[in-house]
Scaffold this active site. Structure first.
Site, PDB file in Angstrom:
ATOM      1  N   TYR B 105      26.907  16.754  30.595  1.00  0.00           N
ATOM      2  CA  TYR B 105      25.475  16.538  30.825  1.00  0.00           C
ATOM      3  C   TYR B 105      24.608  16.999  29.659  1.00  0.00           C
ATOM      4  O   TYR B 105      23.608  16.377  29.324  1.00  0.00           O
ATOM      5  CB  TYR B 105      25.026  17.219  32.122  1.00  0.00           C
ATOM      6  CG  TYR B 105      25.352  16.396  33.331  1.00  0.00           C
ATOM      7  CD1 TYR B 105      24.831  15.107  33.460  1.00  0.00           C
ATOM      8  CD2 TYR B 105      26.184  16.878  34.328  1.00  0.00           C
ATOM      9  CE1 TYR B 105      25.142  14.323  34.566  1.00  0.00           C
ATOM     10  CE2 TYR B 105      26.495  16.107  35.442  1.00  0.00           C
ATOM     11  CZ  TYR B 105      25.967  14.825  35.547  1.00  0.00           C
ATOM     12  OH  TYR B 105      26.265  14.057  36.626  1.00  0.00           O
ATOM     13  N   GLU B 206      55.207  26.079  43.301  1.00  0.00           N
ATOM     14  CA  GLU B 206      54.449  24.842  43.099  1.00  0.00           C
ATOM     15  C   GLU B 206      53.361  24.684  44.156  1.00  0.00           C
ATOM     16  O   GLU B 206      52.226  24.333  43.849  1.00  0.00           O
ATOM     17  CB  GLU B 206      55.416  23.635  43.163  1.00  0.00           C
ATOM     18  CG  GLU B 206      54.724  22.280  43.139  1.00  0.00           C
ATOM     19  CD  GLU B 206      55.676  21.118  43.476  1.00  0.00           C
ATOM     20  OE1 GLU B 206      56.894  21.362  43.580  1.00  0.00           O
ATOM     21  OE2 GLU B 206      55.183  19.993  43.631  1.00  0.00           O
ATOM     22  N   ASP B 258      59.576  21.699  44.556  1.00  0.00           N
ATOM     23  CA  ASP B 258      60.375  20.751  45.344  1.00  0.00           C
ATOM     24  C   ASP B 258      61.571  20.332  44.509  1.00  0.00           C
ATOM     25  O   ASP B 258      61.550  20.400  43.282  1.00  0.00           O
ATOM     26  CB  ASP B 258      59.545  19.488  45.649  1.00  0.00           C
ATOM     27  CG  ASP B 258      58.514  19.735  46.731  1.00  0.00           C
ATOM     28  OD1 ASP B 258      58.625  20.763  47.432  1.00  0.00           O
ATOM     29  OD2 ASP B 258      57.588  18.893  46.848  1.00  0.00           O
TER      30      ASP B 258
END
Lengths: 570, 386
Positions: B105, B206, B258
């Site tokens: 911005y 994770e 995982d």
């Protein structure tokens, strides 16, 4: 107006055909002789009078071409006024509105001798001195076709007012053509003493026409005439009261054509017979060396000996076989090329002036090729190309065709010029269609090889085709150079803009970054201005803007400043 | 002006500002002397990314791009780079902490200029935040400073709890006293000071859910650990924080994800860095990080190793690998840091079985199994993959 009395070689051919038909009719069916005038009355499409639209167009054309021939070929700067008006009288009489027109064309030409007016306008194929030179085309024959058409549709005589330069009188003639006798029938005669110094001719023909349909073609015809005659002042008033004025732009005129004798390569059997009949030559040798161009005594003798004809025999005694042999052998014999001083090209300068006025292009150039010959007829090809500016972009070039200074408007796609111009790969000349491109092609010749009797398109004669191609390519190459420069210039400007617009932003950022962290203070406007100026110098000195001829040289620094003058930093 | 900042913060600011100022001196000199300015920036492309086996991380190659003001195609980016650098520079000096959104911005405004035909035209300095983000990356590689070095904030994503105390922004924080919550790893991890550390290893998980479960089970307290999560793909601050734990405190780093190519890639990002952003690896990657699990051999066993899952559990928990997983795995096989015997075995088993497993499956065997058997046992027996 002596040139009205002459007929072109082409006109001759049409007449010969007509006479032959007459002969055939006499021998087989009836014994009535048909006059040439009658023949034309019955075959008016031959002269371009097939319907009211074409008739209106053709009449304007014949009269305007006559007017130009009466002026520019005699070194008079033309002032020509054309007026087409509804004929209220006929309207009232026949109650068929908007179909009767009075066409009046006035010129400031040499005028017609009073003794000749009647025959010039009232006898088809009146007089023909056998010489050739470049002429505008169908006049002589054409104007009488217009007179005939007028009297057949509207029933009015042609009105001619004329005065010669040296004459103290103005003469008036109103006349019909007696179709069966092929004779002028004068219905009114008048003569007045001149008050001023006026000279020229004013012709009025009343006829049945179709203005709404003919309108765009007639306007186009006059515009195109003005393109190649920028030395003429042309005034045109339509029946609707619209006025078109083309002021004179230059007093330079093309050199008028000289008369020339026929060239042996271009002569046919009929012409040879005519030549023998008219010539005073006592021997064949004299005939060839006196009546033909590019043939000297030595050349003539050598030629005659080679084909086994006696140079000393009386040409009037030649039998038909020998005559055919003579004409046929001449066509292939190695005579010198035809001369071209009887041709009158428009010239590069006038083409450029005319194109500039009509199209206001950003670029224009023209080329007049050296004379060439086909089949014994010399010809000159001229090409003008205009690009950009006020020209509307189209999917193909706007083609302006001219033959002996006459604009050709019909049958464009049949024309050799169209074939050449549309076959050119314009991409290699940096022209990408749709593009604002005008191509003008003028063919000047003692014999224009028209495709049909309508005389609106030119045949694909290899020599002419090749000349057109060479000329168009030559001018197009110059266009390519211009467009290349222009593209580079635009590229440079685009580059300047692309880069310059960031200058204020960069200057401000750099001003901040240039303040050391240990002695930080917000940069002042002055700090920024120093950097802005440095960046302007940097950009303008490092982007090269090529010079484009005809365009104002752009100052890179000016461009840079103009780009960013509106940028206000937030 | 922001609130007064502490010494560590001020030092970091001074250092970054000085480097930026020095780096752009060349451009200033060129402009003032009329020489076309250019920025020489290391190339941030895949082709210019290579694995440094000695350092064990992804690094940028030698390729550079020269961004010239006088090149039509580069002028805009040249302007953007200077604009972004000046905003960051000024923020550093004025003790501000802009976020990347702030930078977007602050720099976004409209340039109104005249075109070839003299018409007024408008152009934004940048349009999307993705554009200004890319410019931040340019400034990073050009100056050699990471956004963390330049005290640019981004959304906090990583969390940490465990047996250590830190100082941040002048406050001392005991990471063992966070209740059910956790300390959000700040965007400027280099401003964190490590105080007392009573941990023996770092466990990076994770998934945020698994982190919370282990936290409530006081896993870190029992096993003298620091527990970290990146909540999926880790942000830069989390990676930098982990790196510091390893580098400065010498703590071993174990990573738990995982059992699928996506989890392996998260491990890879911690360990060697991100392929797209190799320039950060130098400071963000932890080459000594170890993949604790879940491994293929944990599921299926291998030679003498017994699997952690029974035949029945496997039937219930295993998910069939999708085509995209297979493609990913094949991609990973090409990377040199996946070329160790253990990793090759992992990938081979995956491609044979076409099976993947979520870590929650182990947790469903009971949290105790995960916290008190699986993790400690694997660490103790050295059953990790590198």
């Amino acid at each position: 107006m002596p040139r009205r009395h002459r007929e072109t070689a082409t006109a001759k051919a049409v007449v010969a055909e007509a006479q032959q038909r007459g002969r055939r009719q006499r021998s087989k069916e009836t014994y009535r002789e048909i006059s040439v005038a009658e023949f034309f009355a019955k075959n008016r499409e031959l002269a371009g009078f097939s319907n009211p639209t074409r008739a209106l167009y053709q009449t304007v054309r014949e009269l305007v071409e006559n007017a130009l021939d009466a002026t520019d070929t005699h070194s008079i700067l033309p002032v020509i006024s054309i007026r087409i008006a509804y004929d209220d009288e006929l309207e009232a009489k026949y109650g068929n509105p908007r179909k009767w027109f009075r066409i009046t064309v006035e010129d400031n030409g040499i005028g017609v001798p009073p003794t000749v007016i009647a025959n010039a306008f009232g006898r088809v194929l009146f007089s023909s001195k056998y010489v050739i030179r470049q002429t505008r085309g169908m006049y002589g024959l054409g104007v009488k076709a217009a007179v005939l058409y007028g009297q057949m549709t509207a029933g009015r005589p042609v009105e001619v007012v004329s005065s010669m330069q040296e004459s103290d009188y103005v003469y008036l003639r109103r006349l019909y053509i007696d179709v069966s006798k092929n004779e002028p029938k004068i219905v009114e005669k008048g003569q007045w003493r001149k008050k001023g110094r006026w000279h020229g001719t004013r012709v009025t023909i009343t006829l049945e026409g179709d203005w709404p349909r003919a309108r765009s073609r007639i306007i186009e015809y006059i515009k195109r005439t003005a393109v190649i005659a920028p030395y003429a002042e042309i005034y045109f008033e339509t029946p609707d009261g619209e006025i078109y004025v083309f002021p004179r732009l230059t007093s330079k005129m093309p050199a008028p054509p000289k008369e020339a004798k026929p060239h042996p390569h271009g002569i046919d059997l009929d012409q040879m017979k005519m030549l023998i009949k008219r010539s005073n030559a006592r021997t064949l040798l004299q005939l060839l060396s006196n009546e033909l161009q590019s043939v000297g005594t030595i050349m003539a003798r050598k030629f005659l000996e080679e084909i086994g004809l006696d140079p000393n025999m009386n040409p009037k005694k030649l039998d038909n076989d020998s005559l055919v042999k003579l004409v046929d052998s001449m066509k292939s014999y190695r005579f010198r090329a035809p001369k071209s001083d009887h041709l009158s090209p428009i010239g590069e300068e006038l083409i450029k002036i005319g194109l500039k006025r009509m199209f206001k292009p950003e670029w224009v150039d023209a080329l007049t090729r050296p004379p060439r010959a086909y089949q014994g007829h010399s010809f000159i090809v001229e090409v003008g190309i205009a690009y950009g500016g006020g020209i509307e972009a189209r999917n193909e070039p706007l083609l302006l065709r001219y033959a002996n200074k006459i604009p050709l408007l019909y049958e464009e796609r049949e024309d050799v010029t169209y074939k050449v111009v549309s076959g050119i790969n314009w991409k290699i000349y940096r022209v990408d269609f749709p593009a604002p491109l005008v191509v003008l092609v003028h063919i000047a010749s003692t014999k224009i090889p028209y495709k049909g009797v309508g005389k609106e398109s030119i045949s694909e004669v290899p020599e002419i085709e090749s000349e057109i191609r060479i000329a168009v390519q030559h001018v197009a190459r110059k266009l390519r150079v211009y467009l290349g420069k222009k593209a580079r210039e635009a590229e440079a400007r685009r580059k300047i803009i692309t880069i310059s617009k960031y200058i204020p932003e960069i200057a401000r950022s750099l001003a901040i970054l240039s303040k050391p962290p240990t002695k930080w203070n917000q940069p002042s406007e002055k700090d920024e201005k120093i950097l802005v100026d440095a960046l302007i110098r940097l950009v303008s000195r490092n982007v090269e803007v090529p010079k484009v001829p005809g365009l104002e040289q752009s100052d890179p620094e000016k461009i840079v400043r103009s780009v960013i003058e509106n940028i206000k930093l937030e | 002006m922001a609130a007064p900042v502490d010494k560590v913060d001020l030092q970091a600011r001074k250092r970054a500002a000085k480097i930026i100022h020095e780096k752009f001196k060349g451009v200033l000199k060129d402009v003032l002397s009329g020489k076309p300015p250019r920025l020489i920036i290391p190339k941030r492309t895949l082709a210019n990314t290579r694995f440094d086996p000695e350092k064990g991380i992804l690094v940028m190659g030698e390729d550079v791009i020269e961004r010239e003001l006088l090149n039509m195609g580069e002028a805009r980016r040249f302007m953007q780079t200077l604009l972004m650098a000046s905003i960051i520079y000024q923020a550093l000096i004025e003790n501000e902490y802009p976020t990347i959104r702030d930078l977007y911005y602050r720099g976004k405004h409209t340039i109104v200029y005249r075109d070839l035909r003299g018409r007024l035209r408008e152009e934004n300095t940048w349009d999307e935040q993705s554009e200004s983000d890319a410019v931040i990356r340019d400034v990073e590689v050009f100056t050699g400073l990471l956004r963390e070095d330049m005290l640019i904030l981004s959304k906090e994503k990583g969390k940490v709890v465990g047996r250590m105390k830190i100082r941040s922004g002048g406050d001392v924080i005991d990471l063992s006293k966070m209740g059910h919550g956790a300390y959000a790893i700040e965007s400027t991890p280099d401003l964190i000071e490590f105080l007392e550390v009573d941990a023996e290893f770092v466990l990076v998980v994770e998934k945020d859910a698994v982190f919370q479960q282990l936290h409530r089970a006081k896993f870190w307290d029992k096993y003298k650990a620091i527990l970290v999560t990146g909540a999926g793909q880790p942000d830069r601050a989390t990676r930098r924080f982990v790196r510091r734990l390893n580098e400065e405190l010498g703590l071993p780093i174990y990573i738990l994800t995982d059992s699928d190519p996506y989890g392996w890639y998260i491990y890879s990002v911690f360990k060697v860095g991100s392929i797209q952003l190799s320039y950060e690896s130098e400071r963000l990657a932890t080459p000594k990080a170890r993949f604790l699990g879940v491994s293929m051999t944990d599921i299926f066993g291998y030679r003498s190793k017994k699997p952690y899952l029974s035949e029945r559990e496997r039937r219930n928990f295993i998910i069939k690998a999708k085509d995209v997983d297979i493609r990913r795995a094949r991609e990973l096989m090409k990377y040199s840091w996946f070329q160790t015997p253990k990793w090759r075995r992992e990938l081979r088993i995956f491609l044979q079985r076409k099976a993947k497993l979520e870590i929650e499956a182990l947790a469903s065997k009971g949290l105790r199994f995960l916290a008190e058997k699986y993790i400690p046992e694997k660490i103790e027996t050295g059953d990790w993959t590198e």
